[in-house]
Scaffold this active site. Sequence first.
Site, PDB file in Angstrom:
ATOM      1  N   THR A 230       0.852  -1.199   0.000  1.00  0.00           N
ATOM      2  CA  THR A 230       0.000   0.000   0.000  1.00  0.00           C
ATOM      3  C   THR A 230       0.876   1.232   0.000  1.00  0.00           C
ATOM      4  O   THR A 230       2.020   1.175   0.439  1.00  0.00           O
ATOM      5  CB  THR A 230      -0.854   0.103   1.288  1.00  0.00           C
ATOM      6  OG1 THR A 230       0.033   0.228   2.402  1.00  0.00           O
ATOM      7  CG2 THR A 230      -1.772  -1.077   1.465  1.00  0.00           C
ATOM      8  N   ASP A 231       0.334   2.345  -0.437  1.00  0.00           N
ATOM      9  CA  ASP A 231       0.989   3.595  -0.072  1.00  0.00           C
ATOM     10  C   ASP A 231       0.734   3.771   1.417  1.00  0.00           C
ATOM     11  O   ASP A 231      -0.143   3.137   1.994  1.00  0.00           O
ATOM     12  CB  ASP A 231       0.458   4.778  -0.891  1.00  0.00           C
ATOM     13  CG  ASP A 231       1.431   5.959  -0.831  1.00  0.00           C
ATOM     14  OD1 ASP A 231       2.315   5.953   0.064  1.00  0.00           O
ATOM     15  OD2 ASP A 231       1.324   6.875  -1.656  1.00  0.00           O
ATOM     16  N   TRP A 232       1.522   4.641   2.049  1.00  0.00           N
ATOM     17  CA  TRP A 232       1.504   4.717   3.521  1.00  0.00           C
ATOM     18  C   TRP A 232       0.145   5.226   4.028  1.00  0.00           C
ATOM     19  O   TRP A 232      -0.240   6.366   3.790  1.00  0.00           O
ATOM     20  CB  TRP A 232       2.662   5.584   4.000  1.00  0.00           C
ATOM     21  CG  TRP A 232       3.872   4.764   4.371  1.00  0.00           C
ATOM     22  CD1 TRP A 232       4.570   4.835   5.541  1.00  0.00           C
ATOM     23  CD2 TRP A 232       4.522   3.738   3.603  1.00  0.00           C
ATOM     24  NE1 TRP A 232       5.588   3.902   5.555  1.00  0.00           N
ATOM     25  CE2 TRP A 232       5.579   3.220   4.382  1.00  0.00           C
ATOM     26  CE3 TRP A 232       4.294   3.159   2.364  1.00  0.00           C
ATOM     27  CZ2 TRP A 232       6.413   2.190   3.956  1.00  0.00           C
ATOM     28  CZ3 TRP A 232       5.123   2.127   1.926  1.00  0.00           C
ATOM     29  CH2 TRP A 232       6.172   1.663   2.710  1.00  0.00           C
TER      30      TRP A 232
END
Length: 808
Positions: A230-232
């Site tokens: 995932t992106d953060w």
Amino acid sequence: MNESVRHLREQMTLTEKASLTSGANFWNTKPVPRLGIPSIMLTDGPHGLRKQGGAADHLGLNSSIPATCFPTAATLANSWDAELLHRVGEALGDEAAAESVSVLLGPGLNIKRNPLAGRNFEYFSEDPLVSGALAAAFIRGVQSRGVAASAKHFAVNSQETHRMSIDEIVDERALHEIYLEGFRLAITGGDAWTVMSSYNKVNGTYANENRELLDGILRRRWGFDGLVVTDWGGNNDRVGGLVAGNALEMPSTGGVTDREVVRAVEGGTLDAAVLDARVDEVLALIEKTSPRGAAPADLDAHHELAVEAARQSIVLLANRAGTLPLGPGAGRIAVIGDFAETPRFQGAGSSLVNPTRVDSALDALQAAGLDIVGYEPGFARRDAASTRLRRRALALAARAEAVLLFLGLDESAEAEGVDRAHMRLAQNQLTLAEDLIALGKPVIVVLAGGSPVELPFAERVDAIVHGYLAGQGGGRAIVEVLTGVVNPSGRLAETYPLRYADVPSSKAFTKTEATSEHRESIYVGYRYYDKVGAPVRYPFGHGLSYTAFSYADLVADATTARVTVTNTGDRAGAEIVQFYVEAPDAAAGVFRAPRELRGFVKVRLEPGASATVDVALAEHAFDVFDVAAGDWRTVAGSYAVLAGASSRDIRLSASVEIAGDTGSEADTAQLPHYVSGHVEQVTSTEFEALLGSPLPTPDWSTGRALTRDDIVAQTKGRGGFGGLLYFLIDTSSDVLMRLRRPLAANNTRFVLDLPFRSIPRLSGGKFDDDMLVGLLLMVNRRFFRGARHLIGAALRLRARNSRNPKAN
Ligand code: BGC
């Protein structure tokens, strides 16, 4: 499948499996000591290592260890040099390996759709071939060191505004031909081991939970067998993400979502085999990238590579009457502009590198043997009336015979999380430029910035050199270009429009709240300007040299183009030969861009020397994405293959007959502006005809109650506690800007863009879903009831935590 991975996974409990697929903290995966599974570290980023020792964040706020800051992707793209990108990738891989970092979170390769997008500086180009080919070389370089690269942000992360909730509406053709094609090339050509999903939705579904994107396209169509991270904070529905193909949620949610996974498997809503497949992907990555005690990186050599990368990427935009290079006869030179002394060499946000050293142009100029009469900053870095600084600069210029003027976008202008408000340089810089031009002396402008700016003075100055964001060695490289030690060979990987209003997406960009309509479809950048014949400041592919090149003997067929290039000047130099394909008129009822880049090569030549170059044309050089068939289709016809020095400097043309497939022909009668190219006039009805479905409502409804899936910014204008919350966060952003803390101010944008459901996940166990129920009641104008619920839930959580401190 890898036997050792399977063996390990078979010994894992359900809880261990769920926990392996989410982070231990901000940057690490969870170890399973019982089975000897180590934790690995993931760290930014695309043009330099950002390894944090102490406080962690993903917005560039807290410090990181010193590392080489290479030119950003927008800069490296101007080199059009895959071999250079490979070397930069290797160096980054070495620095990551030396610091026991397993995954380097880059390259970023979203399409530069609109000049105002805040992270344009981190992305390569408006063109998918340039983006994909260079990203592939970078990935191969990083991974040659046993470190995984991460192609990000997959996909259509076209803007920063509301990036965690925005629904990017894009038609299938543009999706495949423009927004996905660079990723396809990077992931298949670079064999990327990881991909980072983007925060946004794509046509209604979050990228991270989008089965079509992560499974249908990435894995099945392209054969990707690595890991999607995932992106953060970009997980919206952990179980949905696992099903779609996401294997690792970052950063830690304190176990909140791990418990959701366990419950889903136990309750039969998540197939255990799906979780196993994701666990295998994590284990395979750990096996491939676990640190093996690499030697310290050679930071001096990497600094030299950073200088070399900048040399190859700097673009000479204009040079009237041979103003440059500056020789001994240049006379007395006034150096003006704050950027000369304090270079702007990178952007802000998660890619912010703590450089090992920084070369300033001013120091390099003073060492270059030129007759420098002095230096004046000329303007305040952050736009503000700067009368005293301006007067001093004009007084200095009066004593000189030529002016070297360093202008650019400041640090707050290009940052993650925020889009730019306009395409102009700061007013104080423009005023100073006009005053200096009025003196009637030669003015040479040196620009800094990762995305196009309007250049109203362009025709009235004598030369313009664009350093983009040239990394820690950029100052030295710029001076070498100015003095002719280096012959500039960079070419723009994006168009410089005359003014923002000319940009095809200018009306639509960031104007709506919930959706972002990509009404211009495939007409991004030069594909649009060339289609409608709009004048531009500098075309895609443009860049000058101190020598000249001629082209001869173009021969092309369906797969290859060959041309002979000669250096006709008196200096060694490099030409970037660009091959475009021009589609036949009205080919098979599909609308087309007039010409599209299908191959390129950088050729280095001594004076008088010639070289014949063969270039393989891109895989889909004569294809369109056929929406009805759901696949690429070669369109038959008589094409022109063009060789040129920019999309508007075509030197030779060869015709090629292409045999094609007959496909389902779209009815273009309903798409008049796509046929003419005047996509700035596309109405909702026409866009719906292209999409083949009705448009979602673009605006946030202010009438309804907010839910956990809404974002904090939606409290704006609601009155009561919600309105107050918005006011406080928004005001703190203004205050931080006034206190000259633009990066901290960006963090408040991050909070406003956060979906409510993310608050428990990012709270480190201090705020749970039950408390969120209370908070939502409070923002929905049921303050007292909500506050009572929230306090009760907080007390219950505290009691649970003290009974079982390990629960989180
Ligand atoms: C950015 C990513 C970055 C991550 C970790 C996010 O905010 O969008 O590009 O890799 O943070 O710092």
